[in-house]
Design a protein around this motif. Structure first.
Motif, PDB file in Angstrom:
ATOM      1  N   UNK A 293       0.833  -1.202   0.000  1.00 15.05           N
ATOM      2  CA  UNK A 293       0.000   0.000   0.000  1.00 15.05           C
ATOM      3  C   UNK A 293       0.869   1.253   0.000  1.00 15.05           C
ATOM      4  N   UNK A 294       1.908   1.257   0.847  1.00 17.30           N
ATOM      5  CA  UNK A 294       2.767   2.434   0.936  1.00 17.30           C
ATOM      6  C   UNK A 294       3.505   2.688  -0.365  1.00 17.30           C
ATOM      7  N   UNK A 295       3.985   1.626  -1.008  1.00 12.43           N
ATOM      8  CA  UNK A 295       4.665   1.794  -2.281  1.00 12.43           C
ATOM      9  C   UNK A 295       3.723   2.334  -3.345  1.00 12.43           C
ATOM     10  N   UNK A 296       2.492   1.829  -3.353  1.00  7.37           N
ATOM     11  CA  UNK A 296       1.507   2.323  -4.311  1.00  7.37           C
ATOM     12  C   UNK A 296       1.213   3.803  -4.078  1.00  7.37           C
ATOM     13  N   UNK A 297       1.121   4.205  -2.809  1.00  9.45           N
ATOM     14  CA  UNK A 297       0.866   5.607  -2.493  1.00  9.45           C
ATOM     15  C   UNK A 297       2.042   6.487  -2.896  1.00  9.45           C
ATOM     16  N   UNK A 298       3.255   6.003  -2.685  1.00  5.72           N
ATOM     17  CA  UNK A 298       4.427   6.777  -3.090  1.00  5.72           C
ATOM     18  C   UNK A 298       4.444   6.989  -4.602  1.00  5.72           C
ATOM     19  N   UNK A 299       3.895   6.018  -5.338  1.00  8.94           N
ATOM     20  CA  UNK A 299       3.818   6.166  -6.787  1.00  8.94           C
ATOM     21  C   UNK A 299       2.979   7.348  -7.224  1.00  8.94           C
ATOM     22  N   UNK A 300       2.118   7.863  -6.344  1.00  5.46           N
ATOM     23  CA  UNK A 300       1.299   9.033  -6.653  1.00  5.46           C
ATOM     24  C   UNK A 300       2.018  10.347  -6.392  1.00  5.46           C
ATOM     25  N   UNK A 301       3.172  10.291  -5.725  1.00  8.73           N
ATOM     26  CA  UNK A 301       3.841  11.534  -5.326  1.00  8.73           C
ATOM     27  C   UNK A 301       4.697  12.089  -6.452  1.00  8.73           C
ATOM     28  N   UNK A 302       4.822  13.406  -6.443  1.00 13.20           N
ATOM     29  CA  UNK A 302       5.649  14.076  -7.446  1.00 13.20           C
ATOM     30  C   UNK A 302       7.096  13.613  -7.360  1.00 13.20           C
ATOM     31  N   UNK A 303       7.610  13.392  -6.123  1.00 10.71           N
ATOM     32  CA  UNK A 303       9.015  13.019  -5.958  1.00 10.71           C
ATOM     33  C   UNK A 303       9.323  11.687  -6.642  1.00 10.71           C
ATOM     34  N   UNK A 304       8.450  10.687  -6.444  1.00  3.85           N
ATOM     35  CA  UNK A 304       8.741   9.397  -7.060  1.00  3.85           C
ATOM     36  C   UNK A 304       8.522   9.433  -8.566  1.00  3.85           C
ATOM     37  N   UNK A 305       7.509  10.158  -9.021  1.00  5.09           N
ATOM     38  CA  UNK A 305       7.275  10.255 -10.460  1.00  5.09           C
ATOM     39  C   UNK A 305       8.462  10.890 -11.161  1.00  5.09           C
ATOM     40  N   UNK A 306       9.049  11.908 -10.516  1.00  6.65           N
ATOM     41  CA  UNK A 306      10.232  12.547 -11.081  1.00  6.65           C
ATOM     42  C   UNK A 306      11.426  11.605 -11.064  1.00  6.65           C
ATOM     43  N   UNK A 307      11.609  10.858  -9.953  1.00 11.28           N
ATOM     44  CA  UNK A 307      12.723   9.913  -9.861  1.00 11.28           C
ATOM     45  C   UNK A 307      12.613   8.826 -10.931  1.00 11.28           C
ATOM     46  N   UNK A 308      11.390   8.322 -11.161  1.00 15.66           N
ATOM     47  CA  UNK A 308      11.181   7.299 -12.193  1.00 15.66           C
ATOM     48  C   UNK A 308      11.492   7.867 -13.570  1.00 15.66           C
ATOM     49  N   UNK A 309      11.054   9.109 -13.817  1.00 15.90           N
ATOM     50  CA  UNK A 309      11.328   9.730 -15.113  1.00 15.90           C
ATOM     51  C   UNK A 309      12.831   9.846 -15.362  1.00 15.90           C
ATOM     52  N   UNK A 310      13.573  10.300 -14.340  1.00 18.99           N
ATOM     53  CA  UNK A 310      15.021  10.433 -14.480  1.00 18.99           C
ATOM     54  C   UNK A 310      15.671   9.074 -14.690  1.00 18.99           C
ATOM     55  N   UNK A 311      15.230   8.064 -13.904  1.00 19.65           N
ATOM     56  CA  UNK A 311      15.805   6.725 -14.014  1.00 19.65           C
ATOM     57  C   UNK A 311      15.575   6.140 -15.405  1.00 19.65           C
ATOM     58  N   UNK A 312      14.345   6.275 -15.900  1.00 20.86           N
ATOM     59  CA  UNK A 312      14.043   5.724 -17.222  1.00 20.86           C
ATOM     60  C   UNK A 312      14.822   6.443 -18.309  1.00 20.86           C
ATOM     61  N   UNK A 313      15.025   7.751 -18.129  1.00 21.31           N
ATOM     62  CA  UNK A 313      15.816   8.503 -19.094  1.00 21.31           C
ATOM     63  C   UNK A 313      17.252   8.026 -19.137  1.00 21.31           C
TER      64      UNK A 313
END
Length: 322
Positions: A293-313
């Motif tokens: 649940x906590x991981x799913x909620x973190x997926x909604x945050x701007x910080x994790x979305x930005x980190x994923x974008x940078x990682x995928x890039x």
């Protein structure tokens, strides 16, 4: 979200009010291990670098027993009665609860450091105002003690990390207050005194709750039965403190740790704190549910979305692009 222990159902703004999903609201309903009364924030001027409340600052409140400072989201709360070796009094209890309420209400708060003024962290319960109360009948004394404990242990309801910077002796209830923090860093001159039994009294302020969780039941019993005094190095070996530093470096080290933690995504930090404390009373299956649940909620945050974008890039770049 409801203020723990408030029978009126009074609410205070959630630090997660910007993400009012049903899952967030459900996830954040659990309460800390200690209920507190409604908190009254001190009337202070707005946030800013080096802002102080609890001192004589224009537009600020005045605490007689504490000092509360803030810089860059790092709050430092100092037990400020060096003439009494920062002994815990009724006046300090009221002001402590107010100061914790002030920190809890500040959106920019990331970490709280707790320390003592002068050469002591805390000498325990003030003899004149607290210990003298033990002449009362037990039926009168018990609710007074419970209320006294709760005013200090509202510290445990903070969503942000707390660090005890133990600068000198932490005695009795002061020892318990240090244990109530999430982390402890000790000066090499610090000592830890579980001296309750030496004056014929049962441990209080959560000592029998915190100590076994840190050192195990057997070692906790030995410390409490003997009324042991532990040096900073003893405390380090037992895992009561994370590290020991020279006295002149204590606050520098505590602030550096606070800045490192405070630089991390705040929602992830707060959810980790909740989950770790829940784990002590939960099964593996319950914690796997909690973590997912906590991981799913973190997926909604701007910080994790930005980190994923940078990682995928970076990943695409290492493969020569998509």
């Amino acid at each position: 979200m409801p203020i723990p222990g408030d029978p009126s159902g009074t609410t205070r703004p959630s630090r997660h009010a910007t993400r009012p999903s049903l899952l967030w609201r459900w996830f954040l309903q659990d309460k800390g291990p200690f209920a507190t009364e409604p908190r009254t924030p001190c009337a202070t001027s707005g946030p800013g670098p080096g802002r102080r409340c609890g001192v004589s600052v224009e537009g600020g409140a005045l605490y007689r027993t504490l000092l509360l400072e803030e810089e860059g989201g790092i709050f430092t709360l100092t037990l400020n009665q060096p003439q009494n070796r920062n002994a815990l009094s009724y006046d300090m209890a009221e002001e402590f609860q107010e100061a914790i309420g002030e920190v809890a209400g500040r959106e920019q708060a990331r970490v709280l450091i707790l320390t003592g003024a002068g050469d002591a962290f805390c000498a325990g319960g003030d003899f004149h105002s607290i210990i003298a109360e033990f002449r009362r009948p037990a039926v009168e004394l018990q609710p007074m003690l419970r209320k006294f404990y709760s005013r200090f242990l509202c510290l445990r309801d903070l969503e942000i990390p707390t660090i005890a910077a133990v600068n000198g002796p932490a005695v009795g209830a002061g020892f318990s207050l240090a244990l109530a923090c999430d982390m402890r860093i000790a000066s090499s001159s610090a000592t830890f005194h579980a001296n309750f039994v030496r004056i014929g009294v049962h441990p209080g302020m959560g000592a029998t709750y915190f100590l076994p969780r840190l050192v195990g039941a057997s070692r906790a019993l030995e410390i409490l039965w003997k009324g042991e005094t532990l040096s900073a190095r003893d405390a380090l070996a037992l895992g009561l403190v994370g590290r020991v530093v020279e006295p002149g470096r204590l606050m520098e080290d505590a602030l550096e740790s606070a800045r490192q933690i405070g630089a991390m995504p705040p929602r992830a930090v707060e959810l980790i704190k909740r989950s770790v404390y829940m784990a002590a009373q939960s099964s593996l299956d319950e914690m796997l549910e909690r973590e997912s649940q906590a991981q799913a909620l973190c997926g909604e945050t701007r910080e994790m979305q930005e980190a994923v974008r940078v990682f995928l890039g970076r990943s695409r770049g290492s493969r020569g692009g998509a």
